[in-house]
Design a protein around this motif. Structure first.
Motif, mmCIF file in Angstrom:
data_model
loop_
_atom_site.group_PDB
_atom_site.id
_atom_site.type_symbol
_atom_site.label_atom_id
_atom_site.label_comp_id
_atom_site.label_asym_id
_atom_site.label_seq_id
_atom_site.Cartn_x
_atom_site.Cartn_y
_atom_site.Cartn_z
ATOM 1 N N TRP A 1 39.159 36.954 36.113
ATOM 2 C CA TRP A 1 38.130 36.400 36.482
ATOM 3 C C TRP A 1 37.102 36.354 35.929
ATOM 4 O O TRP A 1 35.782 35.408 36.129
ATOM 5 C CB TRP A 1 38.481 38.628 36.548
ATOM 6 N N SER A 2 36.555 36.204 34.090
ATOM 7 C CA SER A 2 35.600 35.123 33.879
ATOM 8 C C SER A 2 35.673 34.259 33.711
ATOM 9 O O SER A 2 34.160 33.641 33.734
ATOM 10 C CB SER A 2 35.894 36.574 32.089
ATOM 11 N N LEU B 1 35.805 37.752 44.771
ATOM 12 C CA LEU B 1 36.936 37.830 43.548
ATOM 13 C C LEU B 1 38.043 39.525 44.375
ATOM 14 O O LEU B 1 36.998 40.325 44.523
ATOM 15 C CB LEU B 1 36.309 37.295 42.517
ATOM 16 N N THR C 1 41.292 41.498 42.459
ATOM 17 C CA THR C 1 42.145 42.128 41.858
ATOM 18 C C THR C 1 42.456 43.256 41.653
ATOM 19 O O THR C 1 42.829 44.198 42.884
ATOM 20 C CB THR C 1 41.216 41.786 40.460
ATOM 21 N N LYS D 1 34.319 33.704 37.698
ATOM 22 C CA LYS D 1 33.032 33.876 37.046
ATOM 23 C C LYS D 1 31.510 32.726 37.124
ATOM 24 O O LYS D 1 30.852 32.252 37.237
ATOM 25 C CB LYS D 1 32.608 34.950 36.131
ATOM 26 N N LYS D 2 32.876 32.086 35.241
ATOM 27 C CA LYS D 2 32.022 31.540 34.820
ATOM 28 C C LYS D 2 31.979 30.597 35.647
ATOM 29 O O LYS D 2 31.158 29.195 35.362
ATOM 30 C CB LYS D 2 33.141 30.762 33.693
ATOM 31 N N VAL E 1 31.717 31.632 41.334
ATOM 32 C CA VAL E 1 32.223 32.254 42.081
ATOM 33 C C VAL E 1 31.737 33.853 42.080
ATOM 34 O O VAL E 1 31.647 34.159 41.251
ATOM 35 C CB VAL E 1 34.498 31.882 42.117
ATOM 36 N N PRO E 2 30.849 33.740 43.314
ATOM 37 C CA PRO E 2 30.564 34.643 43.086
ATOM 38 C C PRO E 2 31.513 36.477 43.648
ATOM 39 O O PRO E 2 32.777 36.078 43.570
ATOM 40 C CB PRO E 2 29.713 34.874 44.521
ATOM 41 N N GLU E 3 31.193 37.877 42.701
ATOM 42 C CA GLU E 3 32.262 38.681 42.812
ATOM 43 C C GLU E 3 32.324 39.073 43.876
ATOM 44 O O GLU E 3 33.521 39.604 44.060
ATOM 45 C CB GLU E 3 30.944 39.680 42.084
ATOM 46 N N GLU E 4 31.436 38.314 45.550
ATOM 47 C CA GLU E 4 31.822 39.270 46.063
ATOM 48 C C GLU E 4 33.154 38.513 46.912
ATOM 49 O O GLU E 4 33.801 39.536 47.959
ATOM 50 C CB GLU E 4 30.746 39.394 47.543
#
Length: 233
Positions: free
Chosen positions: A214-215, A227, A229, A218-219, A222-225
């Protein structure tokens, strides 16, 4: 995943079981009475056992259309070891299906990251004959190649559906030819994101596996919406 014992549980009978890999089995179950549960591919159930104060969660590995309801279990601690001692004909207590780790019906391509037994929700999604079929790439990481479950089925799927591709990653031993040695690396993720622009990314595995990727995603921007999990312990 552990769960409290406060919800309603229903008796199921194990119809049969198959051995998927060392220490990993699939239980095929039917309700002791009544119809089987409705569920969405990617959901899980809680299973309770006598003598244990907490239930434990297991992802459903069968498709919603299947006549038998299947969960795939890896030996990891006292609860799972006790559960794997059960045989065909035994009864188990299961909750109703739970969870939100389900494939979006959008036509966007998908990148799936699975660590070990974390492949189970993806198998349910792949087996779901009613689901949308966007382009999908599965990165599947295991310590050894013998640990990888559903290898034969995953090998055949790209032949039947060219929109699906799987790549195996082996971290603890030299793998067979054509299999990648090592963890899923940043370069692998960059390649996948270029190959599948604007993809939705689903990650399932241990807490550390999900946290790390996930981290990293994000780096990589890729936007959180995009992702999704599911983690276990």
């Amino acid at each position: 995943m552990n769960a409290p014992m406060s919800e309603q549980y229903r008796p199921y009978v194990m119809v049969r079981r198959t051995e998927e890999a060392p220490g990993v089995s699939t239980f095929f179950l039917r309700p002791a009475s009544g119809e089987g549960p409705q569920f969405a591919a990617g959901q899980f159930v809680n299973i309770s056992l006598p003598g244990h104060t907490e239930a434990k969660s297991y992802t459903i590995s069968s498709a919603p259309q299947d006549k038998e309801f299947a969960v795939t279990i890896r030996a990891a601690g006292k609860f799972s070891t006790a559960l794997l001692a059960h045989q065909a004909g035994d009864r188990l207590s299961l909750s109703e299906p739970l969870g939100y780790f389900c494939a979006d019906e959008a036509a966007a391509p998908r990148l799936w990251l699975a660590g070990g037994i974390g492949v189970t929700p993806f198998m349910s999604m792949l087996r779901d004959s009613s689901a949308a079929r966007p382009r999908t790439l599965l990165y599947y990481s295991n310590r050894t190649f013998s640990d990888a479950v559903f290898k034969e089925e995953l090998q055949q799927l790209p032949i039947a559906d060219p929109r699906f591709e799987v790549r195996h990653f082996i971290t603890r031993e030299p793998p067979p030819d054509g299999i990648i040695r090592g963890r899923i690396a940043e370069a692998d993720l960059r390649s996948a994101l270029q190959k599948l622009p604007n993809c939705q990314v689903y990650m399932c595995g241990s807490i550390g596996f999900v946290r790390d990727y996930w981290s990293l995603l994000k780096k990589l921007g890729v936007p959180e919406e995009r992702l999704f999990t599911e983690a276990f312990f």
